[in-house]
Write a protein that holds these residues in place. Structure first.
Motif, PDB file in Angstrom:
ATOM      1  N   VAL A 323      58.247  27.496 109.724  1.00 43.22           N
ATOM      2  CA  VAL A 323      57.420  28.617 110.163  1.00 43.22           C
ATOM      3  C   VAL A 323      57.172  29.484 108.927  1.00 43.22           C
ATOM      4  N   PRO A 324      55.974  29.449 108.355  1.00 47.44           N
ATOM      5  CA  PRO A 324      55.728  30.164 107.104  1.00 47.44           C
ATOM      6  C   PRO A 324      56.026  31.657 107.216  1.00 47.44           C
ATOM      7  N   HIS A 325      56.576  32.189 106.118  1.00 45.90           N
ATOM      8  CA  HIS A 325      56.872  33.622 106.070  1.00 45.90           C
ATOM      9  C   HIS A 325      55.645  34.434 105.670  1.00 45.90           C
ATOM     10  N   THR A 326      54.730  33.796 104.925  1.00 46.52           N
ATOM     11  CA  THR A 326      53.486  34.444 104.512  1.00 46.52           C
ATOM     12  C   THR A 326      52.337  33.489 104.830  1.00 46.52           C
ATOM     13  N   HIS A 327      51.188  33.672 104.205  1.00 42.73           N
ATOM     14  CA  HIS A 327      50.065  32.765 104.462  1.00 42.73           C
ATOM     15  C   HIS A 327      50.060  31.602 103.469  1.00 42.73           C
ATOM     16  N   GLN A 328      51.173  31.397 102.764  1.00 48.97           N
ATOM     17  CA  GLN A 328      51.314  30.274 101.842  1.00 48.97           C
ATOM     18  C   GLN A 328      52.629  29.553 102.114  1.00 48.97           C
ATOM     19  N   PHE A 329      52.624  28.248 101.936  1.00 51.59           N
ATOM     20  CA  PHE A 329      53.835  27.458 102.154  1.00 51.59           C
ATOM     21  C   PHE A 329      53.720  26.141 101.413  1.00 51.59           C
ATOM     22  N   GLN A 330      54.828  25.414 101.351  1.00 49.29           N
ATOM     23  CA  GLN A 330      54.871  24.121 100.665  1.00 49.29           C
ATOM     24  C   GLN A 330      54.700  22.970 101.651  1.00 49.29           C
ATOM     25  N   VAL A 331      54.087  21.876 101.154  1.00 48.90           N
ATOM     26  CA  VAL A 331      54.009  20.614 101.884  1.00 48.90           C
ATOM     27  C   VAL A 331      54.540  19.523 100.963  1.00 48.90           C
ATOM     28  N   TRP A 332      55.463  18.698 101.477  1.00 47.93           N
ATOM     29  CA  TRP A 332      56.062  17.605 100.705  1.00 47.93           C
ATOM     30  C   TRP A 332      55.740  16.273 101.375  1.00 47.93           C
ATOM     31  N   LEU A 333      55.326  15.288 100.578  1.00 45.78           N
ATOM     32  CA  LEU A 333      55.039  13.951 101.090  1.00 45.78           C
ATOM     33  C   LEU A 333      55.603  12.891 100.130  1.00 45.78           C
ATOM     34  N   PRO A 334      55.975  11.712 100.670  1.00 47.45           N
ATOM     35  CA  PRO A 334      56.644  10.685  99.852  1.00 47.45           C
ATOM     36  C   PRO A 334      55.665   9.740  99.144  1.00 47.45           C
ATOM     37  N   TYR A 335      54.774  10.310  98.362  1.00 50.68           N
ATOM     38  CA  TYR A 335      53.801   9.514  97.617  1.00 50.68           C
ATOM     39  C   TYR A 335      53.643  10.106  96.213  1.00 50.68           C
ATOM     40  N   PRO A 336      53.200   9.324  95.258  1.00 51.63           N
ATOM     41  CA  PRO A 336      52.953   9.878  93.920  1.00 51.63           C
ATOM     42  C   PRO A 336      51.874  10.943  93.952  1.00 51.63           C
ATOM     43  N   ALA A 337      52.016  11.929  93.093  1.00 48.69           N
ATOM     44  CA  ALA A 337      51.050  13.023  93.052  1.00 48.69           C
ATOM     45  C   ALA A 337      49.644  12.518  92.749  1.00 48.69           C
ATOM     46  N   ALA A 338      49.544  11.538  91.864  1.00 46.35           N
ATOM     47  CA  ALA A 338      48.220  11.032  91.488  1.00 46.35           C
ATOM     48  C   ALA A 338      47.498  10.427  92.689  1.00 46.35           C
ATOM     49  N   VAL A 339      48.231   9.744  93.553  1.00 41.48           N
ATOM     50  CA  VAL A 339      47.630   9.159  94.756  1.00 41.48           C
ATOM     51  C   VAL A 339      47.145  10.258  95.699  1.00 41.48           C
TER      52      VAL A 339
END
Length: 409
Positions: A323-339
């Motif tokens: 539940v974000p504390h502000t209007h910004q938050f992190q998203v994590w996914l199990p793929y290379p950044a370039a992809v």
């Protein structure tokens, strides 16, 4: 990102052999983002010069213009800059405020002033704080200060940790929210207790409030009540308010007067700053009142993304905070950044929808993170719109992953 960090460091990536390739990739990204019809936030890097100038002109021509367009331009910080300083001091409930061309300069001046007043060069701060992560050790190399760490956990320090520091310190610097930990905030009672713990240690409190504007929803308190906990507060004009640049340092009149002297010594007494001041005033009028709605909608977007990732069978994913504390938050996914970068650009090019922008791999290779900002354009998105965009994005990720696997095989 609404604060421009997606593109801010790209020049560093352009070496003698790959510079042309990277410039072409950047131009492609910007063209895709700029041409999008649907996006959660418009980043400042994707706006053309003529468009930005037109927006400032429109603000001046509006019935509720933030400043009189027939007024004179500023000279060394008078006129429109003084009006901006007055507005900030009033909004924060502080005695005075001084405009700075950068937040880094404002922070360094604040810490230097407090070190002189407390007689201590020691600053208690989090190792993930902006002061440590993004200012090239300026407090150490420029101001001769040093840091002690109440905690290394990816969250704000607790009162117990502040009381438990094993050496004296003159200033406690708290970043609200703590951006590199996921834009996280303490609870209100925890913040009050942390400040009280610093007072017990005979320290002053400085808030790195670059994003303080959007903290009111989480704390359930207005800006003056939040700022009143600190001895000084730094705020930014471009991270959440859509300004061009610039920051302000607010606090007691005596501190701000001293800060102005150091601002001159640090090279921050610029001849004219009216474009930045005008954009900041416009942001205070236009964006500040809307930030609580962005925070509320960020929670809708975050929940929809979690639902989409689970339904798509993504092996591991995380929306942080859930539940974000502000209007910004992190998203994590199990793929290379370039992809993920390429999938995002293709989504924008093929559907004129931007969901994510740049990704990076701050931890193990193949595990990428992006920072998501929810702003005015996101308010048109329903939860179903978010899940549909996430599905389309993940479909392109799978296509790229399959092609990459075949190529590497």
């Amino acid at each position: 990102m609404a604060d421009g960090t997606d593109e801010a460091d790209e020049a560093d990536e352009m070496d003698g052999t790959g510079g042309g390739t990277e410039r072409a990739a950047r131009a492609r990204r910007l063209a895709a983002w700029h041409g999008a019809e649907r996006t959660l936030a418009r980043g400042p890097a994707e706006v053309r010069i003529a468009e930005r100038l037109a927006a400032l002109t429109t603000a001046l021509d509006a019935d509720t213009a933030p400043y009189d367009g027939d007024g004179w331009v500023d000279i060394y910080g008078d006129g429109i800059v003084e009006e901006l300083e007055r507005r900030v001091a009033e909004l924060l409930g502080m005695e005075a405020a001084a405009f700075f061309p950068t937040g880094t300069m404002a922070q360094q001046v604040a810490l230097r002033c407090w070190a002189g007043r407390t007689g201590s060069p020691v600053v208690a701060l989090h190792p993930l704080a902006h002061l440590d992560m993004h200012e090239r050790d300026a407090y150490l190399t420029v101001s001769g200060l040093r840091a002690v760490r109440p905690t290394s956990e990816p969250r704000p320090p607790t009162a117990e940790e502040i009381r438990g520091l094993d050496e004296p310190f003159g200033t406690l610097a708290l970043e609200l929210p703590l951006r590199d930990a996921g834009f996280v905030l303490p609870e209100w009672d925890e913040l009050v207790a942390a400040v009280e713990a610093a007072r017990e240690r005979d320290a002053v409190v400085h808030f790195d409030g670059a994003r303080l504007w959007e903290c009111t929803a989480h704390f359930g308190r207005e800006l003056p009540e939040i700022a009143a906990l600190a001895d000084s507060v730094y705020v930014s004009f471009y991270k959440s308010l859509g300004g061009l640049s610039g920051a302000a340092l607010a606090g007691p009149e005596t501190l701000v007067t001293e800060a102005r002297a150091w601002r001159h010594r640090y090279g921050g007494q610029l001849f004219q700053q009216w474009p930045a001041a005008l954009a900041a005033l416009d942001g205070l009028d236009r964006e500040l009142p809307r930030l609580p709605s962005y925070v509320a909608h960020a929670r809708v977007v975050a929940k929809a993304l979690r639902t989409a990732f689970t339904a798509a069978g993504v092996g591991w994913s995380r929306v942080h905070p859930e539940v974000p504390h502000t209007h910004q938050f992190q998203v994590w996914l199990p793929y290379p950044a370039a992809v993920l970068d390429e999938a995002g650009v293709r989504l924008a090019e093929e559907t004129r929808t931007v969901l994510f922008r740049r990704w990076r791999e701050p931890g193990p290779p193949g595990l990428a993170m992006t920072e998501l900002t929810v702003a005015s354009s996101a308010l048109e998105w329903t939860a179903d719109d978010v899940t549909a965009a996430a599905d389309a994005f993940l479909a392109r990720v799978r296509e790229l992953t399959e092609v990459r696997g075949l190529t590497e095989g």
